[in-house]
Design an enzyme around this catalytic site. Structure first.
Site, mmCIF file in Angstrom:
data_model
loop_
_atom_site.group_PDB
_atom_site.id
_atom_site.type_symbol
_atom_site.label_atom_id
_atom_site.label_comp_id
_atom_site.label_asym_id
_atom_site.label_seq_id
_atom_site.Cartn_x
_atom_site.Cartn_y
_atom_site.Cartn_z
ATOM 1 N N THR A 1 -4.210 56.915 8.175
ATOM 2 C CA THR A 1 -3.868 55.018 7.830
ATOM 3 C C THR A 1 -3.789 54.782 9.120
ATOM 4 O O THR A 1 -2.857 54.647 9.861
ATOM 5 C CB THR A 1 -3.025 55.033 6.729
ATOM 6 O OG1 THR A 1 -2.554 56.052 6.016
ATOM 7 C CG2 THR A 1 -2.203 53.646 6.747
ATOM 8 N N LYS B 1 -4.907 49.680 2.665
ATOM 9 C CA LYS B 1 -4.336 50.549 2.687
ATOM 10 C C LYS B 1 -2.808 49.504 3.502
ATOM 11 O O LYS B 1 -2.330 50.451 2.918
ATOM 12 C CB LYS B 1 -5.089 51.821 3.963
ATOM 13 C CG LYS B 1 -3.724 52.786 3.850
ATOM 14 C CD LYS B 1 -3.385 53.517 3.065
ATOM 15 C CE LYS B 1 -2.283 54.687 2.721
ATOM 16 N NZ LYS B 1 -1.862 54.654 1.708
ATOM 17 N N LYS C 1 5.892 53.479 9.505
ATOM 18 C CA LYS C 1 4.769 52.783 10.887
ATOM 19 C C LYS C 1 3.522 51.424 9.661
ATOM 20 O O LYS C 1 2.986 51.008 10.390
ATOM 21 C CB LYS C 1 3.627 54.259 10.503
ATOM 22 C CG LYS C 1 2.459 54.129 12.165
ATOM 23 C CD LYS C 1 0.578 53.974 10.879
ATOM 24 C CE LYS C 1 1.002 55.533 10.182
ATOM 25 N NZ LYS C 1 0.210 56.008 8.796
HETATM 26 N N1 LIG Z 1 1.657 62.095 3.315
HETATM 27 C C1 LIG Z 1 1.322 60.982 2.389
HETATM 28 O O1 LIG Z 1 1.220 60.247 0.993
HETATM 29 C C2 LIG Z 1 0.319 59.838 2.728
HETATM 30 C C3 LIG Z 1 -0.294 59.910 3.953
HETATM 31 N N2 LIG Z 1 -1.077 59.648 4.493
HETATM 32 C C4 LIG Z 1 -1.304 58.664 5.819
HETATM 33 O O2 LIG Z 1 -2.243 59.998 6.015
HETATM 34 C C5 LIG Z 1 -1.988 60.519 7.874
HETATM 35 C C6 LIG Z 1 -1.366 61.646 7.358
HETATM 36 O O3 LIG Z 1 -0.295 61.829 7.100
HETATM 37 P P1 LIG Z 1 0.218 63.066 6.481
HETATM 38 O O4 LIG Z 1 -0.607 64.232 6.169
HETATM 39 O O5 LIG Z 1 1.107 63.003 5.213
HETATM 40 O O6 LIG Z 1 1.004 63.825 8.127
HETATM 41 P P2 LIG Z 1 1.323 65.010 8.369
HETATM 42 O O7 LIG Z 1 2.725 64.223 9.652
HETATM 43 O O8 LIG Z 1 1.847 65.750 7.665
HETATM 44 O O9 LIG Z 1 0.548 65.355 9.044
HETATM 45 C C7 LIG Z 1 -0.208 64.230 10.134
HETATM 46 C C8 LIG Z 1 -1.120 65.532 11.432
HETATM 47 O O10 LIG Z 1 -1.644 64.858 12.271
HETATM 48 C C9 LIG Z 1 -1.748 65.521 13.364
HETATM 49 N N3 LIG Z 1 -0.821 64.772 14.827
HETATM 50 C C10 LIG Z 1 0.074 64.367 15.169
HETATM 51 N N4 LIG Z 1 -0.284 63.459 16.041
HETATM 52 C C11 LIG Z 1 -0.909 64.230 17.060
HETATM 53 C C12 LIG Z 1 -1.611 64.271 18.444
HETATM 54 N N5 LIG Z 1 -0.694 63.288 18.970
HETATM 55 N N6 LIG Z 1 -2.927 65.280 18.784
HETATM 56 C C13 LIG Z 1 -3.510 65.414 16.937
HETATM 57 N N7 LIG Z 1 -3.001 65.599 16.010
HETATM 58 C C14 LIG Z 1 -1.762 65.234 15.828
HETATM 59 C C15 LIG Z 1 -0.495 66.504 12.596
HETATM 60 O O11 LIG Z 1 -0.486 67.640 13.985
HETATM 61 P P3 LIG Z 1 0.829 68.938 13.606
HETATM 62 O O12 LIG Z 1 0.337 70.231 12.534
HETATM 63 O O13 LIG Z 1 0.175 69.359 15.355
HETATM 64 O O14 LIG Z 1 1.477 67.964 13.878
HETATM 65 C C16 LIG Z 1 -1.088 66.383 11.493
HETATM 66 O O15 LIG Z 1 -1.977 67.810 11.253
HETATM 67 C C17 LIG Z 1 -0.793 59.052 8.075
HETATM 68 O O16 LIG Z 1 -2.146 58.230 8.552
HETATM 69 C C18 LIG Z 1 -0.459 58.392 6.712
HETATM 70 O O17 LIG Z 1 0.145 57.246 6.883
HETATM 71 C C19 LIG Z 1 -1.895 58.900 3.169
HETATM 72 C C20 LIG Z 1 -1.478 58.510 2.442
HETATM 73 C C21 LIG Z 1 -0.565 59.213 2.031
HETATM 74 O O1 LIG Z 2 0.465 56.200 2.572
HETATM 75 C C1 LIG Z 2 0.772 56.571 1.470
HETATM 76 C C2 LIG Z 2 0.596 56.688 0.330
HETATM 77 C C3 LIG Z 2 1.522 57.523 -0.943
HETATM 78 C C4 LIG Z 2 1.523 56.681 -2.531
HETATM 79 O O2 LIG Z 2 0.180 56.011 -2.716
HETATM 80 O O3 LIG Z 2 1.689 57.044 -3.132
#
Ligand SMILES: NC(=O)C1=CN([C@@H]2O[C@H](COP(=O)(O)OP(=O)(O)OC[C@H]3O[C@@H](n4cnc5c(N)ncnc54)[C@H](OP(=O)(O)O)[C@@H]3O)[C@@H](O)[C@H]2O)C=CC1
Ligand SMILES: O=CCCC(=O)O
Length: 357
Positions: free
Chosen positions: A162, A237, A305
């Site tokens: 996102t 989104k 964010k």
């Molecule tokens: N969780 C949710 O319900 C949802 C999340 N999202 C979006 O999806 C994305 C991921 O979310 P989510 O999986 O929850 O987040 P997490 O925080 O669990 O995962 C983030 C990922 O990004 C990596 N990362 C962060 N910073 C860096 C960097 N500087 N360089 C390389 N890798 C990096 C992390 O690596 P490392 O493991 O090394 O930290 C990890 O793999 C976000 O944009 C979020 O807004 C969208 C829908 C739903």
């Molecule tokens: O970006 C996160 C969305 C979470 C949700 O749709 O439940």
């Protein structure tokens, strides 16, 4: 390639068996049960769901170039189950994560590992990326040993993170400069829908890449929307998450007000669930919020964010969003009190007297 096609063919056969059995076996997981199949078709034997805007996927016999190797960058809360669903569907998946240990469960399931985004992109036909925020998405795609360095004509990059539209356009420019295709594909739906293959993809960018990766999106999601030019998926989104963030802030106020007014907040959750403002989010998160528990599905730092990026979008088109702006302040307060990695429902803590002092 032929191994991949064979794998999918055998999966198709097993889907037929599954479809027959599932009428009699209620224990078969929905993940398998829900996928419609073509029983009498000369088309490629891929499971193709009947989904929004999905009529031109792999089931088009003219599209004979199937991606054989799938890359996945960013194995976090969302990336991990999404990549797992690709592996479980029989795809040849190569993963990378900044913290390598998070790849281990996927490697145990049969995924390959490469030590940089560049190497993943170089060895795969299509690479997905699911990263925290604009900075990490740009870094992984365009930085040193980033994915763009491994891209070339005929490959595709699908960014599911996102981010804001400007970031997505920047990544798109870097990827397309290599001759590769780009699709933004942020998702609606959280940890559980990711595990269940029930995400909603909001895509934009190269339509040919959208068509190519359609079946893979279907392994991870329940529907997909193609929204045109890069930036439209990101905007959709952000609007959705801005609404969600404001709803959660308002729900938090309601729970605390009901308590202060001498009501049982559990009854409030039940009342809401039966009326016109019912939303799955309230019933799922309400009971734990009442107990001040916030098991992380969607980290609060990511919700803040998204509020920030949505407010930026609103400003760029001169749209007033005072409710979202007020909600954003609550997420900022919660963040400043160390709640970043808790679920976003922990925003309720920002309304409790102790955090406001
Ligand atoms: N969780 C949710 O319900 C949802 C999340 N999202 C979006 O999806 C994305 C991921 O979310 P989510 O999986 O929850 O987040 P997490 O925080 O669990 O995962 C983030 C990922 O990004 C990596 N990362 C962060 N910073 C860096 C960097 N500087 N360089 C390389 N890798 C990096 C992390 O690596 P490392 O493991 O090394 O930290 C990890 O793999 C976000 O944009 C979020 O807004 C969208 C829908 C739903
Ligand atoms: O970006 C996160 C969305 C979470 C949700 O749709 O439940």
């Amino acid at each position: 390639m032929s191994i991949f096609i064979k794998t999918c063919y055998y999966q198709h056969l097993s889907s037929i068996a599954m479809a027959v059995c599932s009428s009699f076996c209620p224990q078969i997981p929905n993940h398998f049960r829900r996928r419609p199949i073509f029983l009498f078709s000369s088309r490629p034997p891929f499971p193709v769901s009947f989904k929004a805007f999905s009529s031109q996927g792999y089931n088009d016999p003219s599209k004979d170039k199937l991606p054989a190797n799938i890359g996945f960058l960013g194995i976090g809360i969302m990336g991990s189950p999404m990549a797992q669903n690709l592996v479980k569907a029989g795809c040849d998946v190569t993963v990378w994560n900044r913290t390598k240990s998070k790849c281990d469960p996927l490697i145990s399931l049969g995924a390959k590992y490469k030590s940089s985004p560049e190497e993943v992109a170089a060895s795969c036909d299509v690479t997905f990326a699911m990263l925290s925020d604009p900075e990490s998405a740009v870094d992984v795609a365009c930085g040193k040993h980033g994915a763009a360095s491994g891209m070339s004509s005929g490959k595709g990059y699908v960014d599911i993170s996102t981010v804001d539209g400007e970031t997505s356009k920047l990544i798109s420019q870097h990827i397309k400069a290599t001759g590769a295709s780009f699709l933004e594909a942020p998702v609606s739906g959280s940890k559980k829908p990711a595990e269940d293959g029930q995400l909603i993809f909001l895509t934009a960018g190269d339509k040919s890449l959208y068509d190519t990766v359609g079946p893979f999106l279907d392994f991870m999601g329940k529907s997909r929307f193609y929204l045109g030019d890069v930036g439209n998926g990101a905007a959709m989104k952000l609007v959705v998450n801005m609404i969600m963030g404001s709803m959660m802030a308002s729900f938090s106020e309601g729970l605390l007000l009901s308590q202060k007014a001498g009501l049982d907040p559990s009854v409030l959750v039940e009342v809401i669930s039966q009326g016109a403002i019912s939303a799955p989010m309230y019933s799922m998160k309400g009971p734990s919020m009442i107990k001040s528990l916030y098991p992380t599905a969607f980290p609060l730092k990511h919700q803040q964010k998204d509020m920030r990026l949505a407010l930026g979008l609103a400003e760029s088109v001169n749209q007033s969003t005072p409710i979202a702006a007020a909600a954003n302040e609550l997420y900022k307060v919660a963040k400043s009190h160390g709640l970043s990695d808790q679920d976003f429902s922990a925003v309720i803590e920002a309304l409790k007297g102790k955090l406001q002092q």
